[in-house]
Structures are given as C-alpha cells and as structure tokens.
Design a protein around this motif. Structure first.
Motif, PDB file in Angstrom:
ATOM      1  N   TRP A 171       0.839  -1.189   0.000  1.00  0.00           N
ATOM      2  CA  TRP A 171       0.000   0.000   0.000  1.00  0.00           C
ATOM      3  C   TRP A 171       0.875   1.241   0.000  1.00  0.00           C
ATOM      4  O   TRP A 171       1.818   1.374   0.771  1.00  0.00           O
ATOM      5  CB  TRP A 171      -0.903  -0.021   1.225  1.00  0.00           C
ATOM      6  N   GLN A 172       0.526   2.170  -0.865  1.00  0.00           N
ATOM      7  CA  GLN A 172       1.215   3.456  -0.925  1.00  0.00           C
ATOM      8  C   GLN A 172       0.287   4.517  -0.350  1.00  0.00           C
ATOM      9  O   GLN A 172      -0.894   4.534  -0.670  1.00  0.00           O
ATOM     10  CB  GLN A 172       1.569   3.816  -2.376  1.00  0.00           C
ATOM     11  N   PRO A 173       0.793   5.389   0.491  1.00  0.00           N
ATOM     12  CA  PRO A 173      -0.086   6.416   1.070  1.00  0.00           C
ATOM     13  C   PRO A 173      -0.612   7.347  -0.002  1.00  0.00           C
ATOM     14  O   PRO A 173       0.009   7.536  -1.037  1.00  0.00           O
ATOM     15  CB  PRO A 173       0.821   7.156   2.055  1.00  0.00           C
ATOM     16  N   TYR A 174      -1.788   7.888   0.297  1.00  0.00           N
ATOM     17  CA  TYR A 174      -2.420   8.860  -0.578  1.00  0.00           C
ATOM     18  C   TYR A 174      -1.478  10.044  -0.737  1.00  0.00           C
ATOM     19  O   TYR A 174      -1.023  10.627   0.233  1.00  0.00           O
ATOM     20  CB  TYR A 174      -3.738   9.306   0.056  1.00  0.00           C
TER      21      TYR A 174
ATOM     22  N   HIS B 233      -6.725  15.992   1.369  1.00  0.00           N
ATOM     23  CA  HIS B 233      -7.370  14.702   1.584  1.00  0.00           C
ATOM     24  C   HIS B 233      -8.884  14.901   1.592  1.00  0.00           C
ATOM     25  O   HIS B 233      -9.390  15.860   2.187  1.00  0.00           O
ATOM     26  CB  HIS B 233      -6.905  14.085   2.915  1.00  0.00           C
ATOM     27  N   PRO B 234      -9.634  14.003   0.930  1.00  0.00           N
ATOM     28  CA  PRO B 234     -11.087  14.196   0.834  1.00  0.00           C
ATOM     29  C   PRO B 234     -11.816  14.172   2.173  1.00  0.00           C
ATOM     30  O   PRO B 234     -12.935  14.666   2.261  1.00  0.00           O
ATOM     31  CB  PRO B 234     -11.544  13.038  -0.063  1.00  0.00           C
ATOM     32  N   ARG B 235     -11.212  13.669   3.229  1.00  0.00           N
ATOM     33  CA  ARG B 235     -11.891  13.669   4.533  1.00  0.00           C
ATOM     34  C   ARG B 235     -12.194  15.089   5.007  1.00  0.00           C
ATOM     35  O   ARG B 235     -13.109  15.294   5.801  1.00  0.00           O
ATOM     36  CB  ARG B 235     -11.080  12.914   5.580  1.00  0.00           C
ATOM     37  N   HIS B 236     -11.457  16.061   4.499  1.00  0.00           N
ATOM     38  CA  HIS B 236     -11.689  17.449   4.900  1.00  0.00           C
ATOM     39  C   HIS B 236     -13.022  17.974   4.364  1.00  0.00           C
ATOM     40  O   HIS B 236     -13.502  19.005   4.837  1.00  0.00           O
ATOM     41  CB  HIS B 236     -10.534  18.344   4.450  1.00  0.00           C
TER      42      HIS B 236
ATOM     43  N   ARG C 262     -21.796  17.035  -1.005  1.00  0.00           N
ATOM     44  CA  ARG C 262     -20.375  17.144  -0.653  1.00  0.00           C
ATOM     45  C   ARG C 262     -19.920  15.970   0.203  1.00  0.00           C
ATOM     46  O   ARG C 262     -18.852  15.396  -0.008  1.00  0.00           O
ATOM     47  CB  ARG C 262     -20.101  18.449   0.099  1.00  0.00           C
ATOM     48  N   HIS C 263     -20.741  15.627   1.174  1.00  0.00           N
ATOM     49  CA  HIS C 263     -20.401  14.544   2.097  1.00  0.00           C
ATOM     50  C   HIS C 263     -20.303  13.214   1.343  1.00  0.00           C
ATOM     51  O   HIS C 263     -19.344  12.457   1.533  1.00  0.00           O
ATOM     52  CB  HIS C 263     -21.458  14.462   3.204  1.00  0.00           C
TER      53      HIS C 263
ATOM     54  N   GLN D 293     -17.094   8.890  -1.265  1.00  0.00           N
ATOM     55  CA  GLN D 293     -16.709   8.159  -2.475  1.00  0.00           C
ATOM     56  C   GLN D 293     -15.235   8.351  -2.784  1.00  0.00           C
ATOM     57  O   GLN D 293     -14.549   7.405  -3.169  1.00  0.00           O
ATOM     58  CB  GLN D 293     -17.569   8.606  -3.657  1.00  0.00           C
ATOM     59  N   ALA D 294     -14.730   9.559  -2.593  1.00  0.00           N
ATOM     60  CA  ALA D 294     -13.313   9.827  -2.849  1.00  0.00           C
ATOM     61  C   ALA D 294     -12.435   9.065  -1.865  1.00  0.00           C
ATOM     62  O   ALA D 294     -11.401   8.506  -2.253  1.00  0.00           O
ATOM     63  CB  ALA D 294     -13.040  11.330  -2.761  1.00  0.00           C
ATOM     64  N   ILE D 295     -12.850   9.026  -0.615  1.00  0.00           N
ATOM     65  CA  ILE D 295     -12.084   8.272   0.377  1.00  0.00           C
ATOM     66  C   ILE D 295     -12.090   6.786   0.021  1.00  0.00           C
ATOM     67  O   ILE D 295     -11.054   6.122   0.075  1.00  0.00           O
ATOM     68  CB  ILE D 295     -12.645   8.507   1.795  1.00  0.00           C
TER      69      ILE D 295
END
Length: 118
Positions: free
Chosen positions: A4-7, A18-21, A101-102, A107-109
């Motif tokens: 696994w490679q980090p985002y 990061h999409p979590r924001h 948005r949420h 979905q992006a995460i």
C-alpha cells in the motif's frame, strides 16, 4: 500482494487535500446521514414515514431533526390532514449541497483504498 502506498498528490502551499476534509461533521452521525438521505430525493417526507424508514423512535428523530434544522439543512413544516396534526420534513438547498459534498467525500475516500487484486 501489492504494498500500500499512502495517498499522495502534489500539495503546493501545504493545502488540505485529503477528501476527509470535505466530510460534514454533522453528517458523520449515521442517524443524521440516514435522515438526510431519506429526504434527498423527495420534495418532503412525513415525520412518521421518515421515522419508520430510518428505524428510530419519535424522540430520536425529533432530536436529530432539531440539530439538522438548526444547521439549516432541514425544514420542518406542520399542518393538518383531516383532524390530525402532521409534520413534514424537507431538505433545504443547503442540506442538499452538504449531503452531496459529504457523499462525494466518502466516495473519494473509498476510491483511495488500495487494489489488492492479483
């Protein structure tokens, strides 16, 4: 199995990427997200119908709707049908935008998950 490679994307100026924001703190609560989702594709939802579809009690729905109403995400309208008082819930334009948005952030995460298929 791949490693696994980090985002990672270019981040000039140290911006939050990061999409979590983009997650809405109010909608991270499963019941509130369920209420908003139930209202997302209808003009209005009758209180009891939303309660039953989300599978919660009247007091729980009332409490969560009050928080969503305070945030400007849900409108509450009372009226009468025959002799019975009814309450209808609507998702406001701000609520629609927050929900979209949420969901896009979720979905992006989810798309960041590494693919382990061989």
């Amino acid at each position: 199995m791949p490693i696994w490679q980090p985002y990672s994307i270019p981040n000039p100026g140290n911006r939050r990427t990061h999409p979590r924001h983009d997650l809405d703190d109010l909608l991270t609560h499963a019941v509130r997200l369920s209420i908003v989702a139930a209202l997302a594709d209808v003009d209005r939802g009758e209180f009891a119908l939303v309660r039953d579809s989300v599978e919660i009690t009247d007091p729980m729905l009332s409490k969560q709707v009050a928080l969503l109403e305070q945030a400007g995400y849900v409108g509450v309208h009372k009226g009468r049908v025959a002799r019975r008082t009814r309450t209808w819930l609507t998702l406001t334009p701000n609520g629609q935008a927050a929900y979209r948005r949420h969901i896009h952030a979720l979905q992006a995460i989810a798309s960041l998950t590494p693919d382990y298929a061989d």
